[in-house]
Design an enzyme around this catalytic site. Structure first.
Site, PDB file in Angstrom:
ATOM      1  N   LYS A  89     123.478  74.781 -16.829  1.00 25.01           N
ATOM      2  CA  LYS A  89     123.293  73.362 -17.152  1.00 25.01           C
ATOM      3  C   LYS A  89     121.914  72.946 -16.694  1.00 25.01           C
ATOM      4  O   LYS A  89     121.353  73.544 -15.776  1.00 25.01           O
ATOM      5  CB  LYS A  89     124.336  72.515 -16.417  1.00 25.01           C
ATOM      6  CG  LYS A  89     124.574  71.165 -17.056  1.00 25.01           C
ATOM      7  CD  LYS A  89     125.626  71.246 -18.150  1.00 25.01           C
ATOM      8  CE  LYS A  89     125.745  69.972 -18.934  1.00 25.01           C
ATOM      9  NZ  LYS A  89     126.918  69.998 -19.836  1.00 25.01           N
ATOM     10  N   LYS A 121     134.770  76.603 -18.514  1.00 24.23           N
ATOM     11  CA  LYS A 121     134.994  76.080 -19.870  1.00 24.23           C
ATOM     12  C   LYS A 121     134.563  77.108 -20.913  1.00 24.23           C
ATOM     13  O   LYS A 121     135.275  77.387 -21.868  1.00 24.23           O
ATOM     14  CB  LYS A 121     134.170  74.797 -20.029  1.00 24.23           C
ATOM     15  CG  LYS A 121     134.314  74.110 -21.366  1.00 24.23           C
ATOM     16  CD  LYS A 121     133.195  73.106 -21.637  1.00 24.23           C
ATOM     17  CE  LYS A 121     133.007  72.072 -20.560  1.00 24.23           C
ATOM     18  NZ  LYS A 121     132.083  70.978 -20.956  1.00 24.23           N
ATOM     19  N   ASP A 141     123.615  66.950 -23.999  1.00 26.22           N
ATOM     20  CA  ASP A 141     124.614  66.313 -23.136  1.00 26.22           C
ATOM     21  C   ASP A 141     124.208  64.829 -23.113  1.00 26.22           C
ATOM     22  O   ASP A 141     123.522  64.373 -24.045  1.00 26.22           O
ATOM     23  CB  ASP A 141     124.617  66.946 -21.728  1.00 26.22           C
ATOM     24  CG  ASP A 141     125.845  66.564 -20.896  1.00 26.22           C
ATOM     25  OD1 ASP A 141     126.892  67.199 -21.042  1.00 26.22           O
ATOM     26  OD2 ASP A 141     125.765  65.593 -20.108  1.00 26.22           O
TER      27      ASP A 141
HETATM   28  P1  NDP Z   1     125.715  60.258 -25.015  1.00 19.16           P
HETATM   29  O1  NDP Z   1     124.444  60.100 -24.304  1.00 19.16           O
HETATM   30  O2  NDP Z   1     125.719  60.434 -26.488  1.00 19.16           O
HETATM   31  O3  NDP Z   1     126.693  59.037 -24.699  1.00 19.16           O
HETATM   32  C1  NDP Z   1     127.050  58.729 -23.390  1.00 19.16           C
HETATM   33  C2  NDP Z   1     127.937  57.501 -23.400  1.00 19.16           C
HETATM   34  O4  NDP Z   1     128.482  57.312 -22.100  1.00 19.16           O
HETATM   35  C3  NDP Z   1     127.164  56.224 -23.717  1.00 19.16           C
HETATM   36  O5  NDP Z   1     128.014  55.292 -24.343  1.00 19.16           O
HETATM   37  C4  NDP Z   1     126.745  55.749 -22.326  1.00 19.16           C
HETATM   38  O6  NDP Z   1     126.480  54.372 -22.255  1.00 19.16           O
HETATM   39  C5  NDP Z   1     127.964  56.114 -21.517  1.00 19.16           C
HETATM   40  N1  NDP Z   1     127.545  56.393 -20.112  1.00 19.16           N
HETATM   41  C6  NDP Z   1     126.688  57.359 -19.714  1.00 19.16           C
HETATM   42  N2  NDP Z   1     126.479  57.309 -18.395  1.00 19.16           N
HETATM   43  C7  NDP Z   1     127.219  56.285 -17.959  1.00 19.16           C
HETATM   44  C8  NDP Z   1     127.435  55.722 -16.689  1.00 19.16           C
HETATM   45  N3  NDP Z   1     126.832  56.212 -15.580  1.00 19.16           N
HETATM   46  N4  NDP Z   1     128.280  54.671 -16.607  1.00 19.16           N
HETATM   47  C9  NDP Z   1     128.880  54.159 -17.723  1.00 19.16           C
HETATM   48  N5  NDP Z   1     128.719  54.668 -18.959  1.00 19.16           N
HETATM   49  C10 NDP Z   1     127.904  55.698 -19.073  1.00 19.16           C
HETATM   50  O7  NDP Z   1     126.441  61.514 -24.312  1.00 19.16           O
HETATM   51  P2  NDP Z   1     127.660  62.387 -24.829  1.00 19.16           P
HETATM   52  O8  NDP Z   1     128.559  61.592 -25.676  1.00 19.16           O
HETATM   53  O9  NDP Z   1     127.105  63.655 -25.355  1.00 19.16           O
HETATM   54  O10 NDP Z   1     128.382  62.741 -23.445  1.00 19.16           O
HETATM   55  C11 NDP Z   1     129.465  61.985 -22.929  1.00 19.16           C
HETATM   56  C12 NDP Z   1     130.261  62.840 -21.955  1.00 19.16           C
HETATM   57  O11 NDP Z   1     130.777  63.984 -22.622  1.00 19.16           O
HETATM   58  C13 NDP Z   1     129.475  63.390 -20.769  1.00 19.16           C
HETATM   59  O12 NDP Z   1     130.324  63.430 -19.641  1.00 19.16           O
HETATM   60  C14 NDP Z   1     129.138  64.807 -21.196  1.00 19.16           C
HETATM   61  O13 NDP Z   1     128.905  65.642 -20.087  1.00 19.16           O
HETATM   62  C15 NDP Z   1     130.412  65.167 -21.929  1.00 19.16           C
HETATM   63  N6  NDP Z   1     130.343  66.276 -22.888  1.00 19.16           N
HETATM   64  C16 NDP Z   1     129.424  66.268 -23.891  1.00 19.16           C
HETATM   65  C17 NDP Z   1     129.384  67.298 -24.806  1.00 19.16           C
HETATM   66  C18 NDP Z   1     128.456  67.296 -25.968  1.00 19.16           C
HETATM   67  O14 NDP Z   1     128.541  68.215 -26.790  1.00 19.16           O
HETATM   68  N7  NDP Z   1     127.590  66.321 -26.127  1.00 19.16           N
HETATM   69  C19 NDP Z   1     130.296  68.457 -24.694  1.00 19.16           C
HETATM   70  C20 NDP Z   1     131.275  68.327 -23.637  1.00 19.16           C
HETATM   71  C21 NDP Z   1     131.264  67.283 -22.771  1.00 19.16           C
HETATM   72  P3  NDP Z   1     124.947  53.885 -22.204  1.00 19.16           P
HETATM   73  O15 NDP Z   1     124.401  54.156 -23.553  1.00 19.16           O
HETATM   74  O16 NDP Z   1     125.043  52.436 -21.866  1.00 19.16           O
HETATM   75  O17 NDP Z   1     124.300  54.690 -21.123  1.00 19.16           O
HETATM   76  O1  2IT Z   2     129.418  69.873 -21.393  1.00 21.81           O
HETATM   77  C1  2IT Z   2     129.259  70.573 -22.416  1.00 21.81           C
HETATM   78  O2  2IT Z   2     130.068  71.459 -22.733  1.00 21.81           O
HETATM   79  C2  2IT Z   2     128.083  70.314 -23.254  1.00 21.81           C
HETATM   80  N1  2IT Z   2     127.326  69.395 -22.959  1.00 21.81           N
HETATM   81  C3  2IT Z   2     127.811  71.176 -24.459  1.00 21.81           C
HETATM   82  C4  2IT Z   2     127.128  72.453 -24.059  1.00 21.81           C
HETATM   83  C5  2IT Z   2     126.655  73.323 -25.189  1.00 21.81           C
HETATM   84  O3  2IT Z   2     125.956  74.289 -24.856  1.00 21.81           O
HETATM   85  O4  2IT Z   2     126.943  73.085 -26.347  1.00 21.81           O
END
Ligand code: NDP
Ligand code: 2IT
Length: 449
Positions: free
Chosen positions: A130, A118, A170
């Protein structure tokens, strides 16, 4: 269509399973990339001679450590911390930290492996890494989260640095956690080293648009996929899983593009609101009050909440999985296609099981895999690093424009690479091959290190 593993890639895959027993998510992520690589080895025989795939599958360094901390009752708690420094061929290790009770080495390794491709696709000078912990921030007080973060950083700091390894957020790690981690790093090292973490707050080294970047970027990627099919997001009915950082800003950008978002979720259940999700309310519940999405229906009597519901049963034209890995199984994918879904943009990392990916590709819908579609988050982290290095802060407009440019470029690169390698419209092939080549060529150039 997905190619089978060749004799050579199958042997490498078997070796990965044997060397990393029980790490099922890591095996899954490796297999998905290896399935795309056979034609690359034909075109670039030096990659096989230099054992580039074998080297990429073995992280450069894996750190596992004890994180002791005290809860509000004075009781001692022990968690486990991880940082996997996967690959630094094109820049310092870069990737988020995940705090969730399900975290173990196999999850961190799958995420680190996805991350390195990525990061290459962004075109920015960042390697792949990570980390995280099995610590669960849910239900903890701010003071408990702070003590945990301080203990976590007290061990991790020695492995970090602006030119070494740069974590970010994350799942379970947002602005609050990055603040506590940065504070402790600053205290231990006696350095205001802004470039050591990204996702910082505005006013202490953070970048405008980083908070919005993953959700906005994923939506831009879907916009580009639809554009290639002479279509737009305008008026489309969308479903977004999760209600965290990525989900919230995916919903926001979908609305800006004129789409209608009718459902979101958390790990307890699903909210459906046919009038359109009230985003200000979701932000208030999730970002400010840290409550459950179930509370949404207390404010909107015409919305429905289903505890333990399956969001993919809700008919939609565009699906944006933005919660976690393997949240769409084969049956869910078939249901989405049957219900008229024409595009899937993965904000989450590896949210679709391999059988589901096959369903999407066989149906010929626009399917944007996470390592391309959600690269906007880490790309904007790299923009934050640029601002930190030059002691500058850019405007919202300029930064958002940069993010849009990067996502549009990643779309073009993955689209063109798929066509070049005989799989037009297949962004899985495009992303895997383009990302791999962008890491493999520098690895050859740097010699056996
Ligand atoms: P958050 O912690 O802000 O939100 C996660 C969300 O997903 C919550 O609504 C949570 O619900 C739900 N969730 C998490 N684990 C589970 C599970 N096992 N089963 C069901 N629901 C679940 O995280 P992010 O929004 O930052 O991340 C979400 C996804 O995006 C992840 O896969 C992450 O790796 C990916 N990502 C994030 C990036 C970033 O910049 N933050 C960049 C690229 C990808 P609940 O609150 O009930 O746990
Ligand atoms: O999965 C992802 O790309 C992230 N959680 C963000 C990583 C970052 O270094 O901004």
């Amino acid at each position: 269509m997905i190619a089978a593993l060749s004799e050579k890639t199958e042997a490498i895959y078997q070796q990965v399973i044997a060397r990393n027993p029980g790490e099922t998510e890591f095996h899954q992520a490796v297999k998905e990339v290896l399935e795309s690589l056979s034609p690359v080895l034909v075109k670039y025989p030096e990659f096989a001679e230099q054992k580039i795939i074998e080297r990429i599958c073995e992280p450069e360094r894996q750190i596992i450590f004890r994180v002791p901390w005290q809860d509000d009752h004075g009781e001692v708690q022990i968690n486990r911390g991880f940082r996997v420094q996967f690959n630094s061929a094109i820049g310092p290790y870069k990737g988020g930290l995940r705090f969730h009770p399900s975290v173990y080495l196999g999850i961190i390794k799958f995420l680190g492996f996805e991350q390195l491709f990525k990061n290459a696709l962004t075109g920015m000078p960042i390697g792949g890494g990570k980390g995280g912990s099995d610590f669960d921030p849910k239900g903890k007080s701010d003071n408990e989260v702070m003590r945990f973060c301080q203990s976590f950083m007290t061990e991790l700091y020695r492995h970090l640095g602006e030119y070494v390894d740069v974590p970010a957020g994350d799942i379970g790690v947002g602005g609050r956690e990055i603040g506590y981690l940065f504070g402790q790093y600053k205290r231990i090292t006696n350095k205001y080293e802004s470039g050591v973490l990204t996702g910082k707050g505005i006013g202490w080294g953070g970048s405008l648009v980083r908070k919005e970047a993953t959700g906005y970027g994923t939506t831009y990627f879907v916009r580009e996929m639809l554009k290639a099919r002479k279509d737009t997001l305008e008026g489309k009915t969308c479903v977004v899983s999760g209600s965290g950082n990525v989900a919230i800003y995916t919903i926001e950008q979908l609305m800006k593009q004129g789409a209608r978002v009718i459902a979101c979720s958390d790990s307890h259940g699903v909210v459906r609101h046919d009038e359109g999700i009230d985003l200000d309310l979701v932000k208030q519940l999730k970002e400010v009050e840290r409550r459950r999405i179930a509370d949404y229906v207390k404010h909107h009597k015409d919305a429905h909440y289903v505890a333990g519901g399956n969001i993919w049963d809700i008919p939609c034209q565009v699906a944006m999985p933005s919660a976690t890995q393997n949240e769409i199984n084969g049956k869910d994918a078939a249901t989405l296609v049957k219900n008229g879904c024409i595009a899937v943009g993965e904000g989450a990392n590896m949210p679709t099981v391999p059988e589901g990916v096959r369903v999407f590709l066989d149906a010929g819908i626009a399917y944007g895999p996470g390592k391309a579609a959600n690269a906007g988050g880490v790309a904007t982290s790299a923009l934050e690093m640029q601002q930190n290095a030059s002691r500058d802060s850019w405007t919202h407009e300029y930064t958002e424009h940069k993010l849009d440019e990067i996502m549009t470029r990643i779309h073009a690169l993955t689209y063109e690479t798929a066509a070049e390698f005989g799989a037009p419209g297949n962004y899985v092939v495009g992303a895997n091959i383009a990302g791999f080549i962008m890491v493999a060529k520098p690895m050859v150039a740097l010699g056996l290190v």
